[in-house]
Motif scaffolding. Structure first.
Motif, PDB file in Angstrom:
ATOM      1  N   ALA A 388       3.030  -4.185  -9.890  1.00 51.37           N
ATOM      2  CA  ALA A 388       2.048  -3.433  -9.146  1.00 51.37           C
ATOM      3  C   ALA A 388       0.984  -3.059  -9.741  1.00 51.37           C
ATOM      4  O   ALA A 388       0.590  -1.900  -9.858  1.00 51.37           O
ATOM      5  N   ASN A 457       6.941   0.433  -8.375  1.00 51.92           N
ATOM      6  CA  ASN A 457       5.413   0.596  -8.327  1.00 51.92           C
ATOM      7  C   ASN A 457       5.050   2.009  -8.806  1.00 51.92           C
ATOM      8  O   ASN A 457       6.057   3.173  -8.612  1.00 51.92           O
ATOM      9  N   THR A 507       9.027  -1.543  -3.074  1.00 49.57           N
ATOM     10  CA  THR A 507       7.977  -0.576  -3.180  1.00 49.57           C
ATOM     11  C   THR A 507       8.143   0.587  -2.298  1.00 49.57           C
ATOM     12  O   THR A 507       8.861   0.623  -1.459  1.00 49.57           O
TER      13      THR A 507
END
Length: 648
Positions: A388, A457, A507
């Motif tokens: 990320a 992330n 995420t």
């Protein structure tokens, strides 16, 4: 202001009611001419066509002027994929903006939305609680900023499916959050959903996407990879059918991408083309980046990273494992994260030049690319198997030739061992300052969090002095939870709010669904299915080999269906090696045997391979399959009866 009235809604208008009323629109706007493709295979229309048809029914209802603010129509989950949403439809004589509040159990839990000034109102209501009668306060505001009328609306929702119930739990809550609603996405055991500060799920998609989750775009839209329609690869099968959707559940376009995408995709500019993680699908996997034309679905460009890197790292099928890509419009460059070589790279997207590499220089000591590695200044905590990467320069003061990047440092070296790994038991959200003029890198800050070994992330909010760790895969687990979202006060480096996610995820981001934008009517598109698949091959073949064949069974093939002009054949990974369409005068073959599965974790996956029917000449065809080296018949047939099968 007029006296407050209460309006109750009980579940009597829904997607199926809209679909029934919109059947004539599905016929009118279908890309495929009626009876041009006939078959005994079950057919279904493309998702964008169904969304567009339902949307046209809603516009018809608005134009009928039958509904007022006092007697509005409310449709629960109008697109049949987002159960905790509803659409309110009504007319007013004057232009008003609609404001609403889904009343929360606490002030922090209330969800707010507003629309544009109009007389024909369609109001997307999101943020409903599950399994209760929700109370929504709705108001009309004039252009002077005055509230002229208010209504209380009640909407009853069903419970969340048991498999996704009670997956969020508050671990720690010490202060109001800077983001009261968080969207989590991806993973193998959870659907895309959003939760509030008390852990209540307030939005979810009824169908799971591919394990990488959805990819956020601008203005409330996102890309959704169909979980069950893939291309076989040497590893994780790649999604080849990707939808552009919004949070109401509408599908605007469907893209067919021949080699598929994986891990991550993002807009190059607002509303512009898409850059995505890709694969060359030759001898290598997850080693490329592609640009997808948003208007045509055409793959405008594919860049193999094998062209830019040398043999010091290209030593296995999945040598790079690209897991993130973003585009920087000002410099016309991309940032990519390559997990399996512990590196970030910046590439000029016009020239394909490798601009720099951000990585521990020790990794590149014996490489011809060592001069491309940024020179570290000061103390740097190096990252390993990161995810990320994003440019966060807009959160810092502008400096010529300087940029700032944020990444999630999982801090493990399982996929590529290095002798200098420090065995640190934390993961980090790390920010770096890159000076391209002097070709140096410094560490701005590192924020320690619980160890998350894969996925994950970070979200940085410098002005609010917050950073979020979206830890998608805790190792070891905590209280049997695989995921942990932690909000940290960056001034004191103290975690102030934490949420367990039992199943883990890929995420997570702030949930901002852009109510104003998704309350607008859909555009009417003639070409709502874009891109294309690799064409089926016309062949000359001895038809005797198709005689006296065994019939496929459920162990071989799970199901076969047609979506407009694509046959979808669902089976275990790499089970379908070739597909044959054998006609009276013509024969075609689609070959899926060019890759071999190298990872046992994916060998039992169940998904559909896609066979295009466009390009076939008129004929009556029978469908045969080579299933793991054995030719079998299916008793399925397709009749192509019109060379021009696409409606103009």
């Amino acid at each position: 202001m007029k006296k407050l009235k209460k309006i109750s809604f009980y579940k009597n208008k829904n997607y199926y009611w809209l679909r029934l009323m919109g059947r004539h629109y599905e016929k009118q706007y279908s890309r495929i001419k009626i009876n041009s493709i006939q078959s005994n295979i079950l057919k279904r229309n493309a998702r964008p066509l169904i969304s567009m048809s339902n949307d046209l029914v809603i516009e018809d209802l608005l134009q009928s002027k039958k509904y007022s603010f006092e007697t509005m129509l409310v449709v629960l989950d109008p697109y049949n994929i987002a159960p905790l949403t509803a659409l309110a439809v009504f007319n007013t004589k004057e232009e008003y903006k609609v404001l609403y509040e889904v009343i929360g159990d606490t002030k922090e839990e209330s969800f707010f939305g507003e629309t544009e000034f109009k007389t024909d109102h369609r109001v997307e209501i999101l943020g409903l609680y599950a399994d209760r009668t929700n109370v929504i306060m709705m108001s009309l505001e004039n252009k002077k900023g005055e509230i002229v009328q208010r209504r209380e609306l009640s909407i009853k929702t069903d419970s969340i499916p048991a498999k996704w119930r009670d997956i969020i739990r508050v671990k720690k809550k010490t202060r109001p959050s800077s983001e009261p609603f968080i969207l989590i996405s991806g993973g193998t055991a959870i659907t895309t959903c959003a939760f509030d500060v008390s852990g209540n799920v307030r939005y979810y998609l009824a169908e799971q996407s591919k394990g990488y989750g959805i990819f956020l775009l601008s203005n409330g839209r996102f890309l959704y990879e169909e979980k069950d329609i893939n291309r076989p690869t040497h590893g994780n099968p790649h999604a080849i059918q990707i939808h552009e959707m919004d949070f109401s559940g509408r599908v605007y376009k469907t893209f067919y991408v021949p080699k598929g995408i994986h891990h991550n995709a993002s807009e190059m500019t607002e509303g512009g083309n898409i850059v995505a993680c890709a694969s060359t699908c030759d001898d290598y996997l997850e080693n490329a980046v592609m640009e997808l034309d948003r208007n045509t679905g055409e793959v405008r460009k594919e860049l193999s990273l094998n062209q830019l890197f040398d043999d010091t790292c290209i030593d296995r099928i999945d040598w790079a494992h690209v897991n993130a890509v973003t585009y920087q419009d000002k410099t016309q460059t991309i940032l990519i994260s390559m997990r399996n070589i512990h590196s970030i790279a910046k590439i000029d997207w016009k020239t394909n030049e490798l601009v720099w590499i951000l990585s521990n220089p020790k990794f590149w000591d014996n490489s011809s690319l060592k001069d491309k590695v940024l020179i570290p200044e000061g103390d740097i905590k190096w990252f390993y198997q990161q995810h990320a990467v994003v440019d966060v320069s807009d959160q810092f003061e502008f400096e010529e030739h300087v940029s700032y990047v944020l990444l999630y440092d999982n801090h493990v070296d399982k996929r590529r061992k290095v002798s200098y790994f420090d065995e640190d038991e934390k993961s980090y959200a790390s920010i770096f300052r890159i000076d391209e003029k002097n070709f140096t890198v410094t560490m701005v800050e590192k924020y320690p969090f619980y160890k998350s070994t894969i996925r994950s992330n970070a979200v940085f909010k410098r002005d609010e002095k917050r950073i979020f760790s979206m830890g998608g895969h805790l190792q070891p687990t905590m209280e049997d939870n695989y995921g942990l979202i932690a909000e940290m006060d960056t001034q004191v480096k103290e975690s102030i709010n934490e949420y367990f996610v039992k199943t883990g995820f890929f995420t997570a981001y702030p949930f901002r669904p852009y109510i104003k934008e998704i309350s607008r009517p859909m555009p009417i598109l003639k070409e709502y299915v874009l891109g294309g698949l690799e064409k089926i091959e016309k062949i000359s073949i001895d038809k005797n080999q198709f005689k006296n064949l065994e019939v496929t069974n459920k162990k071989d093939i799970n199901n076969i269906r047609i979506c407009e002009d694509i046959i979808l054949i669902k089976a275990r990974d790499h089970a379908v090696e070739q597909v044959y369409l054998v006609g009276t005068n013509h024969c075609y073959r689609k070959d899926f045997s060019e890759t071999k599965q190298t990872l046992s974790i994916f060998a039992n996956m169940l998904y559909a391979v896609a066979v295009p029917l466009y390009g076939l000449e008129n004929d009556n065809y029978k469908l045969y399959l080579n299933v793991r080296g054995t030719m079998k018949k299916t008793r399925k047939w397709v009749k192509i009866s019109n060379e021009s099968r696409i409606n103009s």
